[in-house]
Design a protein around this motif. Structure first.
Motif, PDB file in Angstrom:
ATOM      1  N   GLY A   9      -4.069 -16.323  -9.526  1.00  0.00           N
ATOM      2  CA  GLY A   9      -4.638 -15.514 -10.591  1.00  0.00           C
ATOM      3  C   GLY A   9      -4.195 -14.074 -10.599  1.00  0.00           C
ATOM      4  N   VAL A  10      -3.431 -13.635  -9.598  1.00  0.00           N
ATOM      5  CA  VAL A  10      -3.008 -12.237  -9.510  1.00  0.00           C
ATOM      6  C   VAL A  10      -1.572 -12.173  -9.019  1.00  0.00           C
ATOM      7  CG1 VAL A  10      -3.521  -9.949  -8.549  1.00  0.00           C
ATOM      8  CG2 VAL A  10      -5.370 -11.600  -8.840  1.00  0.00           C
ATOM      9  N   LYS A  11      -0.784 -11.268  -9.621  1.00  0.00           N
ATOM     10  CA  LYS A  11       0.546 -10.954  -9.102  1.00  0.00           C
ATOM     11  C   LYS A  11       0.513  -9.541  -8.525  1.00  0.00           C
ATOM     12  CE  LYS A  11       3.304 -13.761 -12.321  1.00  0.00           C
ATOM     13  NZ  LYS A  11       2.511 -13.825 -13.545  1.00  0.00           N
ATOM     14  N   PHE A  12       1.485  -9.242  -7.675  1.00  0.00           N
ATOM     15  CA  PHE A  12       1.459  -8.006  -6.909  1.00  0.00           C
ATOM     16  C   PHE A  12       2.786  -7.256  -6.974  1.00  0.00           C
ATOM     17  CE2 PHE A  12      -1.677 -10.795  -5.091  1.00  0.00           C
ATOM     18  CZ  PHE A  12      -2.744  -9.960  -4.779  1.00  0.00           C
ATOM     19  N   ILE A  13       2.723  -5.989  -6.629  1.00  0.00           N
ATOM     20  CA  ILE A  13       3.904  -5.194  -6.340  1.00  0.00           C
ATOM     21  C   ILE A  13       3.770  -4.667  -4.915  1.00  0.00           C
ATOM     22  CG2 ILE A  13       4.449  -4.475  -8.709  1.00  0.00           C
ATOM     23  CD1 ILE A  13       2.914  -1.860  -8.113  1.00  0.00           C
ATOM     24  N   LYS A  14       4.903  -4.281  -4.332  1.00  0.00           N
ATOM     25  CA  LYS A  14       4.864  -3.700  -2.989  1.00  0.00           C
ATOM     26  C   LYS A  14       4.086  -2.398  -3.019  1.00  0.00           C
ATOM     27  CE  LYS A  14       7.121  -4.181   0.419  1.00  0.00           C
ATOM     28  NZ  LYS A  14       6.728  -4.618   1.791  1.00  0.00           N
ATOM     29  N   GLY A  15       3.230  -2.210  -2.001  1.00  0.00           N
ATOM     30  CA  GLY A  15       2.501  -0.965  -1.873  1.00  0.00           C
ATOM     31  C   GLY A  15       3.303   0.071  -1.111  1.00  0.00           C
ATOM     32  N   GLN A  63       2.309  -4.329   2.664  1.00  0.00           N
ATOM     33  CA  GLN A  63       1.110  -4.129   1.856  1.00  0.00           C
ATOM     34  C   GLN A  63       1.465  -4.381   0.398  1.00  0.00           C
ATOM     35  OE1 GLN A  63       0.239  -0.351   0.522  1.00  0.00           O
ATOM     36  NE2 GLN A  63      -1.952  -0.623   0.274  1.00  0.00           N
ATOM     37  N   TYR A  64       0.585  -5.078  -0.325  1.00  0.00           N
ATOM     38  CA  TYR A  64       0.808  -5.401  -1.730  1.00  0.00           C
ATOM     39  C   TYR A  64      -0.435  -5.033  -2.528  1.00  0.00           C
ATOM     40  CZ  TYR A  64       4.806  -8.049  -0.026  1.00  0.00           C
ATOM     41  OH  TYR A  64       5.984  -8.408   0.567  1.00  0.00           O
ATOM     42  N   VAL A  65      -0.242  -4.527  -3.748  1.00  0.00           N
ATOM     43  CA  VAL A  65      -1.353  -4.189  -4.641  1.00  0.00           C
ATOM     44  C   VAL A  65      -1.155  -4.919  -5.961  1.00  0.00           C
ATOM     45  CG1 VAL A  65      -1.706  -1.937  -3.569  1.00  0.00           C
ATOM     46  CG2 VAL A  65      -0.199  -2.123  -5.542  1.00  0.00           C
ATOM     47  N   ASN A  66      -2.246  -5.244  -6.612  1.00  0.00           N
ATOM     48  CA  ASN A  66      -2.147  -6.013  -7.861  1.00  0.00           C
ATOM     49  C   ASN A  66      -1.437  -5.226  -8.953  1.00  0.00           C
ATOM     50  OD1 ASN A  66      -5.030  -4.665  -7.920  1.00  0.00           O
ATOM     51  ND2 ASN A  66      -4.470  -4.998 -10.067  1.00  0.00           N
ATOM     52  N   ILE A  67      -0.645  -5.928  -9.752  1.00  0.00           N
ATOM     53  CA  ILE A  67      -0.035  -5.321 -10.934  1.00  0.00           C
ATOM     54  C   ILE A  67      -1.161  -4.810 -11.836  1.00  0.00           C
ATOM     55  CG2 ILE A  67       1.273  -5.793 -13.051  1.00  0.00           C
ATOM     56  CD1 ILE A  67       2.949  -7.761 -11.479  1.00  0.00           C
ATOM     57  N   GLY A  68      -1.014  -3.572 -12.295  1.00  0.00           N
ATOM     58  CA  GLY A  68      -2.063  -2.936 -13.073  1.00  0.00           C
ATOM     59  C   GLY A  68      -2.851  -1.952 -12.247  1.00  0.00           C
ATOM     60  N   GLU A  69      -2.863  -2.164 -10.908  1.00  0.00           N
ATOM     61  CA  GLU A  69      -3.621  -1.315 -10.011  1.00  0.00           C
ATOM     62  C   GLU A  69      -5.014  -1.045 -10.594  1.00  0.00           C
ATOM     63  OE1 GLU A  69      -0.688   1.856  -9.366  1.00  0.00           O
ATOM     64  OE2 GLU A  69      -0.202   0.929  -7.451  1.00  0.00           O
ATOM     65  N   SER A  89      -4.964 -23.691   1.830  1.00  0.00           N
ATOM     66  CA  SER A  89      -3.983 -24.600   2.427  1.00  0.00           C
ATOM     67  C   SER A  89      -2.591 -23.991   2.507  1.00  0.00           C
ATOM     68  CB  SER A  89      -3.930 -25.909   1.624  1.00  0.00           C
ATOM     69  OG  SER A  89      -3.422 -25.667   0.315  1.00  0.00           O
ATOM     70  N   VAL A  90      -2.430 -22.780   1.938  1.00  0.00           N
ATOM     71  CA  VAL A  90      -1.129 -22.109   1.919  1.00  0.00           C
ATOM     72  C   VAL A  90      -1.184 -20.909   2.854  1.00  0.00           C
ATOM     73  CG1 VAL A  90       0.624 -21.050   0.450  1.00  0.00           C
ATOM     74  CG2 VAL A  90      -0.831 -22.854  -0.472  1.00  0.00           C
ATOM     75  N   THR A  91      -0.072 -20.604   3.517  1.00  0.00           N
ATOM     76  CA  THR A  91      -0.090 -19.555   4.558  1.00  0.00           C
ATOM     77  C   THR A  91       0.889 -18.419   4.271  1.00  0.00           C
ATOM     78  OG1 THR A  91       1.542 -20.780   5.875  1.00  0.00           O
ATOM     79  CG2 THR A  91      -0.796 -21.194   6.345  1.00  0.00           C
ATOM     80  N   ASP A  92       1.233 -18.177   3.004  1.00  0.00           N
ATOM     81  CA  ASP A  92       2.168 -17.078   2.736  1.00  0.00           C
ATOM     82  C   ASP A  92       1.493 -15.700   2.784  1.00  0.00           C
ATOM     83  OD1 ASP A  92       0.781 -17.572   0.410  1.00  0.00           O
ATOM     84  OD2 ASP A  92       2.525 -17.550  -0.921  1.00  0.00           O
ATOM     85  N   TYR A  93       0.256 -15.631   3.268  1.00  0.00           N
ATOM     86  CA  TYR A  93      -0.420 -14.354   3.512  1.00  0.00           C
ATOM     87  C   TYR A  93      -0.098 -13.807   4.898  1.00  0.00           C
ATOM     88  CZ  TYR A  93      -3.486 -17.294   6.310  1.00  0.00           C
ATOM     89  OH  TYR A  93      -3.972 -18.187   7.236  1.00  0.00           O
ATOM     90  N   LYS A  94       0.547 -14.590   5.740  1.00  0.00           N
ATOM     91  CA  LYS A  94       0.752 -14.227   7.137  1.00  0.00           C
ATOM     92  C   LYS A  94       1.440 -12.868   7.286  1.00  0.00           C
ATOM     93  CE  LYS A  94      -0.915 -17.689   9.588  1.00  0.00           C
ATOM     94  NZ  LYS A  94      -1.943 -17.485  10.620  1.00  0.00           N
ATOM     95  N   GLY A  95       0.840 -12.008   8.083  1.00  0.00           N
ATOM     96  CA  GLY A  95       1.397 -10.699   8.388  1.00  0.00           C
ATOM     97  C   GLY A  95       1.244  -9.670   7.289  1.00  0.00           C
ATOM     98  N   LYS A  96       0.457  -9.967   6.254  1.00  0.00           N
ATOM     99  CA  LYS A  96       0.397  -9.100   5.073  1.00  0.00           C
ATOM    100  C   LYS A  96      -1.029  -8.642   4.779  1.00  0.00           C
ATOM    101  CE  LYS A  96       4.324 -11.511   2.961  1.00  0.00           C
ATOM    102  NZ  LYS A  96       4.427 -12.582   4.006  1.00  0.00           N
ATOM    103  N   LEU A 135      -1.870  -7.492  13.816  1.00  0.00           N
ATOM    104  CA  LEU A 135      -2.383  -6.166  14.134  1.00  0.00           C
ATOM    105  C   LEU A 135      -2.004  -5.157  13.058  1.00  0.00           C
ATOM    106  CD1 LEU A 135      -1.712  -5.970  17.993  1.00  0.00           C
ATOM    107  CD2 LEU A 135      -3.906  -6.301  16.836  1.00  0.00           C
ATOM    108  N   LYS A 136      -0.784  -5.272  12.523  1.00  0.00           N
ATOM    109  CA  LYS A 136      -0.335  -4.348  11.488  1.00  0.00           C
ATOM    110  C   LYS A 136      -1.141  -4.528  10.205  1.00  0.00           C
ATOM    111  CE  LYS A 136       3.811  -4.987   9.887  1.00  0.00           C
ATOM    112  NZ  LYS A 136       5.296  -4.984   9.803  1.00  0.00           N
ATOM    113  N   ALA A 137      -1.355  -5.787   9.798  1.00  0.00           N
ATOM    114  CA  ALA A 137      -2.133  -6.049   8.579  1.00  0.00           C
ATOM    115  C   ALA A 137      -3.574  -5.602   8.750  1.00  0.00           C
ATOM    116  CB  ALA A 137      -2.065  -7.535   8.223  1.00  0.00           C
ATOM    117  N   LYS A 138      -4.128  -5.821   9.929  1.00  0.00           N
ATOM    118  CA  LYS A 138      -5.504  -5.420  10.199  1.00  0.00           C
ATOM    119  C   LYS A 138      -5.640  -3.894  10.157  1.00  0.00           C
ATOM    120  CE  LYS A 138      -7.549  -7.648  13.454  1.00  0.00           C
ATOM    121  NZ  LYS A 138      -8.029  -8.091  14.809  1.00  0.00           N
TER     122      LYS A 138
END
Length: 331
Positions: free
Chosen positions: A33-39, A44-50, A63-70, A292-295
């Motif tokens: 439901g949301v797309k992002f740009i690099k922060g 770090q990523y922020v939603n388009i529109g900020e 079930s998807v793990t593409d959040y890893k490290g972000k 640790l970096k994402a946290k």
């Protein structure tokens, strides 16, 4: 998931052209439901529109793990649209930071516009005076009204958007304050036209002898409208045109089965009068708790947003707004 005008291709593409600074859109499968740009920070990523939206929402696919490290930031999630369910994965964490207060009218409670008036004007005298103001406005002026929702010609749109800008400028000059919309006017002018024709924005206009005297743009989420931009001619202030415009907008919503009319961020007397439900916008910080970096990024962002809200709570933002207006007058 319901449609969201702020995640439409039209809105996203025009926003990126105006404010993206050459950054590309990123889509992550775990967050629907949301797309992002690099922060500004690594991973770090922020939603388009900020923060130039009136309401974001999303769903998490665990079930998807593409959040890893972000770390991800979704601005302006209204509490009543928060679609996030219980997170079973211990790796995904969400920090919800309270921001602006919002108010809306729950139109499901009312059968007619008269029912709304009974709630908003709590004495027979105040109801009489309001209805008398509407009657006098029509007796003394050639009043018509029109909603543009799904169809507007470009020439007519250009004329109305010019009138909106003119009336907005004169209104804020009269009250000697800075307006946050006008600096973004080129963006709004470009994005609103196609969204009206896609039924993602509704433009309501009141005319006097064919000349616009009150206009409002509302973003549409199916059976919900969010009033984002509105203005009226200050020459009609004595007849209470601002409240009359809201009255007619609510009447249209009831007739067209709109369930919620949301007046979005911020508080004011007219919102207190017409709205019956309040809530808060939140910024959601979604991050991989095993990184640790994402946290660290998530905690730093939470501190930043909490500090900004502290300044708002102390009304320091209002002082800054007045200072900006004074500086503008000196240039």
């Amino acid at each position: 998931m319901r449609s969201n005008p702020f995640t439409s291709n039209i809105y996203e593409n025009i926003w990126l052209r105006h404010y993206g600074k050459g950054r590309n859109a990123h889509k992550f499968k775990f967050l629907e439901g949301v797309k992002f740009i690099k922060g500004k920070w690594p991973d770090q990523y922020v939603n388009i529109g900020e923060n130039i939206t009136s309401g974001m929402f999303y769903q998490i696919n665990q079930s998807v793990t593409d959040y890893k490290g972000k770390c991800f930031v979704v601005y302006d999630v209204p509490q009543y649209l928060d679609s996030e369910k219980t997170i079973k994965s211990s790796d995904i964490k969400i920090l919800k930071i309270r921001q602006y207060k919002g108010l809306y009218v729950d139109l499901v409670k009312y059968n007619t516009i008269d029912d709304v008036i009974l709630k908003c004007y709590n004495s027979s005298k105040s109801r009489y005076n309001f209805r008398r103001a509407i009657k006098q406005l029509h007796e003394n002026h050639d009043i018509t009204k029109k909603m543009f929702f799904g169809n507007i010609e470009e020439e007519e749109y250009n004329s109305l958007i010019h009138d909106f800008e003119r009336i907005l400028e004169s209104r804020f000059d009269a009250i000697n304050t800075h307006n946050t919309v006008l600096p973004m006017w080129n963006f709004y002018k470009e994005v609103l036209f196609p969204l009206i024709n896609k039924k993602l924005v509704a433009l309501f206009v009141i005319y006097d002898a064919g000349i616009p005297i009150a206009l409002s743009f509302s973003f549409a989420y199916g059976d919900k409208l969010v009033v984002a931009l509105r203005t009226f001619d200050i020459n009609y202030s004595r007849v209470g045109l601002g409240n009359i415009e809201i009255y007619y907008l609510i009447e249209w919503c009831i007739e067209n089965k709109i369930e919620i009319l949301d007046f979005s961020k911020g508080e004011s007397d007219y919102k207190d009068r017409w709205c019956d439900t309040d809530y808060f916008y939140e910024h959601h910080i979604i991050y991989d708790s095993t990184s640790l970096k994402a946290k660290a990024t998530a905690r730093a962002m939470a501190t930043y947003f909490n500090f900004k809200q502290y300044l708002r709570d102390k009304n320091i933002n209002l002082m800054i707004t007045k200072w900006k207006y004074k500086m503008k007058q000196l240039t």
